[in-house]
Design a protein around this motif. Structure first.
Motif, PDB file in Angstrom:
ATOM      1  N   GLN A 196      73.707   8.895  15.641  1.00  0.00           N
ATOM      2  CA  GLN A 196      74.851   9.180  14.774  1.00  0.00           C
ATOM      3  C   GLN A 196      75.473  10.551  15.006  1.00  0.00           C
ATOM      4  N   SER A 197      74.803  11.404  15.784  1.00  0.00           N
ATOM      5  CA  SER A 197      75.362  12.738  16.030  1.00  0.00           C
ATOM      6  C   SER A 197      75.664  12.994  17.501  1.00  0.00           C
ATOM      7  N   GLY A 198      74.999  12.247  18.416  1.00  0.00           N
ATOM      8  CA  GLY A 198      75.191  12.493  19.841  1.00  0.00           C
ATOM      9  C   GLY A 198      74.517  13.760  20.326  1.00  0.00           C
ATOM     10  N   MET A 199      73.637  14.351  19.533  1.00  0.00           N
ATOM     11  CA  MET A 199      72.984  15.598  19.941  1.00  0.00           C
ATOM     12  C   MET A 199      72.004  15.352  21.080  1.00  0.00           C
ATOM     13  N   ARG A 200      71.724  16.419  21.800  1.00  0.00           N
ATOM     14  CA  ARG A 200      70.740  16.372  22.876  1.00  0.00           C
ATOM     15  C   ARG A 200      69.326  16.398  22.287  1.00  0.00           C
ATOM     16  N   GLN A 201      68.368  15.953  23.088  1.00  0.00           N
ATOM     17  CA  GLN A 201      66.985  15.937  22.626  1.00  0.00           C
ATOM     18  C   GLN A 201      66.514  17.340  22.250  1.00  0.00           C
ATOM     19  N   ALA A 202      66.849  18.347  23.067  1.00  0.00           N
ATOM     20  CA  ALA A 202      66.441  19.716  22.785  1.00  0.00           C
ATOM     21  C   ALA A 202      67.055  20.212  21.479  1.00  0.00           C
ATOM     22  N   GLU A 203      68.276  19.776  21.189  1.00  0.00           N
ATOM     23  CA  GLU A 203      68.939  20.168  19.944  1.00  0.00           C
ATOM     24  C   GLU A 203      68.243  19.532  18.746  1.00  0.00           C
ATOM     25  N   LEU A 204      67.807  18.302  18.914  1.00  0.00           N
ATOM     26  CA  LEU A 204      67.061  17.625  17.845  1.00  0.00           C
ATOM     27  C   LEU A 204      65.772  18.374  17.546  1.00  0.00           C
ATOM     28  N   LEU A 205      65.054  18.775  18.597  1.00  0.00           N
ATOM     29  CA  LEU A 205      63.786  19.485  18.410  1.00  0.00           C
ATOM     30  C   LEU A 205      63.994  20.839  17.735  1.00  0.00           C
ATOM     31  N   GLY A 206      65.196  21.382  17.874  1.00  0.00           N
ATOM     32  CA  GLY A 206      65.487  22.688  17.283  1.00  0.00           C
ATOM     33  C   GLY A 206      65.981  22.632  15.853  1.00  0.00           C
ATOM     34  N   LEU A 207      66.125  21.432  15.288  1.00  0.00           N
ATOM     35  CA  LEU A 207      66.620  21.311  13.914  1.00  0.00           C
ATOM     36  C   LEU A 207      65.606  21.842  12.912  1.00  0.00           C
ATOM     37  N   THR A 208      66.095  22.636  11.966  1.00  0.00           N
ATOM     38  CA  THR A 208      65.271  23.119  10.861  1.00  0.00           C
ATOM     39  C   THR A 208      65.972  22.756   9.559  1.00  0.00           C
ATOM     40  N   HIS A 209      65.324  23.071   8.455  1.00  0.00           N
ATOM     41  CA  HIS A 209      65.969  22.802   7.165  1.00  0.00           C
ATOM     42  C   HIS A 209      67.233  23.637   6.996  1.00  0.00           C
ATOM     43  N   ARG A 210      67.240  24.803   7.599  1.00  0.00           N
ATOM     44  CA  ARG A 210      68.432  25.646   7.521  1.00  0.00           C
ATOM     45  C   ARG A 210      69.590  25.085   8.330  1.00  0.00           C
ATOM     46  N   SER A 211      69.290  24.183   9.250  1.00  0.00           N
ATOM     47  CA  SER A 211      70.351  23.559  10.041  1.00  0.00           C
ATOM     48  C   SER A 211      71.198  22.634   9.184  1.00  0.00           C
ATOM     49  N   MET A 212      70.631  22.141   8.086  1.00  0.00           N
ATOM     50  CA  MET A 212      71.284  21.137   7.252  1.00  0.00           C
ATOM     51  C   MET A 212      72.113  21.769   6.140  1.00  0.00           C
ATOM     52  N   ASP A 213      73.333  21.323   6.019  1.00  0.00           N
ATOM     53  CA  ASP A 213      74.196  21.700   4.899  1.00  0.00           C
ATOM     54  C   ASP A 213      74.661  20.391   4.262  1.00  0.00           C
ATOM     55  N   LEU A 214      73.747  19.760   3.543  1.00  0.00           N
ATOM     56  CA  LEU A 214      74.001  18.420   3.040  1.00  0.00           C
ATOM     57  C   LEU A 214      75.100  18.388   1.979  1.00  0.00           C
ATOM     58  N   SER A 215      75.238  19.466   1.233  1.00  0.00           N
ATOM     59  CA  SER A 215      76.289  19.500   0.203  1.00  0.00           C
ATOM     60  C   SER A 215      77.672  19.438   0.823  1.00  0.00           C
ATOM     61  N   ASN A 216      77.807  19.924   2.062  1.00  0.00           N
ATOM     62  CA  ASN A 216      79.088  19.861   2.768  1.00  0.00           C
ATOM     63  C   ASN A 216      79.101  18.783   3.861  1.00  0.00           C
ATOM     64  N   SER A 217      78.091  17.933   3.851  1.00  0.00           N
ATOM     65  CA  SER A 217      78.008  16.785   4.778  1.00  0.00           C
ATOM     66  C   SER A 217      78.097  17.216   6.235  1.00  0.00           C
ATOM     67  N   GLN A 218      77.312  18.223   6.594  1.00  0.00           N
ATOM     68  CA  GLN A 218      77.348  18.697   7.968  1.00  0.00           C
ATOM     69  C   GLN A 218      76.025  19.368   8.342  1.00  0.00           C
ATOM     70  N   MET A 219      75.823  19.531   9.652  1.00  0.00           N
ATOM     71  CA  MET A 219      74.662  20.262  10.130  1.00  0.00           C
ATOM     72  C   MET A 219      75.073  21.143  11.298  1.00  0.00           C
ATOM     73  N   LYS A 220      74.306  22.198  11.489  1.00  0.00           N
ATOM     74  CA  LYS A 220      74.577  23.147  12.562  1.00  0.00           C
ATOM     75  C   LYS A 220      73.578  22.902  13.687  1.00  0.00           C
ATOM     76  N   VAL A 221      74.102  22.782  14.905  1.00  0.00           N
ATOM     77  CA  VAL A 221      73.273  22.491  16.069  1.00  0.00           C
ATOM     78  C   VAL A 221      73.404  23.629  17.070  1.00  0.00           C
ATOM     79  N   LEU A 222      72.273  24.039  17.648  1.00  0.00           N
ATOM     80  CA  LEU A 222      72.273  25.087  18.667  1.00  0.00           C
ATOM     81  C   LEU A 222      72.180  24.412  20.024  1.00  0.00           C
ATOM     82  N   GLY A 223      73.298  24.464  20.781  1.00  0.00           N
ATOM     83  CA  GLY A 223      73.375  23.757  22.048  1.00  0.00           C
ATOM     84  C   GLY A 223      73.106  24.632  23.253  1.00  0.00           C
TER      85      GLY A 223
END
Length: 317
Positions: A165-192
């Motif tokens: 659903q996001s098209g992120m890379r595998q390395a980006e998925l592994l880098g996700l933390t709780h701080r990556s998520m901004d659920l109130s604004n329906s978005q997440m931050k990815v480090l590519g």
């Protein structure tokens, strides 16, 4: 491995890692290419100074010396097939290295001017069709569940959902933390790649899945000090191997395409967007591509679909 390279090559690897901020995988690939190159030179030409290198030595290596000679501690176990893509990548490594050597005053000019990369036959990226992905998302194929009801099954299901659903890379998925998520604004931050951040929107069903997973993680997982969003049942962060096995097992049940890796879900994400009329520039931003040329490959799949529709529906086709 790095310690066996000439100082200028060691400096180059430090430069692309610390200043250019290349990914660890890219730095390791460059390092292995340079290790193989200098190993070949030493074996066939002795202690050849860098200033004596010519295009002849480079072409000799590309033609005769690409049998991998991995250092004993290398993680690579299987020889890398010598394909045009492999040769092009190794040429790219040497071009970057010699450009660095010239800038550092180690060489007057690069010996790569007369080295020509082999032509690549363009291949359309593989992808999973929409019906198959619907089965994965519904956790149901051929009358059976794809993911178990336990916590590990929930982790596996969220892994596949996030990748598709996001098209992120595998390395980006592994880098996700709780701080990556901004659920109130329906978005997440990815480090590519290159430590470039981008924002990816989240659908409401995916947000609900993340919230439910987070609740289960607090209740069912062990010590979760890793900081990663996605963890195993013991609380430790997921690994690259775990992600690969998860995706492979799920896609094995719904598709017969030969490649069933996490990156295929990235191709699938982009192809489905393009096939449903998404703007190519928007897809470029979602994927985090530096150039539109990287995204244009997905328009070929759209064109192939249009050709098929035309042939099936037009009376003169």
């Amino acid at each position: 491995m790095k310690e066996t390279l000439p100082p200028v090559a060691q400096g180059f690897l430090a430069y692309i890692e610390l200043e250019k901020r290349y990914s660890r995988h890219t730095v390791e690939s460059y390092g292995l290419d340079l290790f193989q190159f200098f190993h070949y030179l030493s074996a066939h030409y002795g202690e050849l100074p860098l200033t004596k290198l010519t295009h002849f030595h480079i072409q000799s290596w590309l033609a005769l010396g690409l049998e991998p000679k991995y250092p004993s501690h290398s993680k690579k176990k299987q020889p890398e097939p010598v394909t045009p893509a492999t040769i092009r990548r190794k040429i790219s490594t040497l071009k970057s290295f010699f450009k660095y050597a010239v800038r550092k005053g180690e060489l007057a000019q690069s010996p790569m001017a007369k080295v020509v990369s082999p032509k690549m036959r363009s291949r359309l990226p593989m992808f999973v069709d929409e019906k198959a992905m619907q089965q994965v998302e519904e956790n149901h194929a051929e009358g059976e569940q794809l993911f178990a009801d336990d916590f590990e099954g929930a982790t596996q299901r969220l892994i596949v959902a996030l990748l598709y659903q996001s098209g992120m890379r595998q390395a980006e998925l592994l880098g996700l933390t709780h701080r990556s998520m901004d659920l109130s604004n329906s978005q997440m931050k990815v480090l590519g790649k290159g430590n470039k951040e981008r924002i990816i929107p989240l659908s409401q069903p995916l947000i609900a899945m993340i919230r439910e997973y987070d609740e289960r993680r607090r209740k069912e997982a062990g010590n979760t000090e890793s900081g990663q969003l996605l963890v195993r049942a013991d609380g430790k962060g997921i690994t690259k191997a775990f992600v690969y096995r998860t995706v492979r097992a799920a896609l094995d049940r719904v598709t017969t395409i030969s490649k069933r890796s996490p990156h295929i879900l990235r191709h699938t994400f982009a192809t489905h967007l393009m096939n449903n009329g998404a703007d190519i520039n928007a897809v470029k931003e979602l994927l985090g591509h530096a150039s539109l040329a990287s995204t244009q490959v997905y328009t070929h799949n759209t064109i192939e679909k249009l050709k098929k529709v035309h042939q099936q529906a037009h009376p003169k086709a």
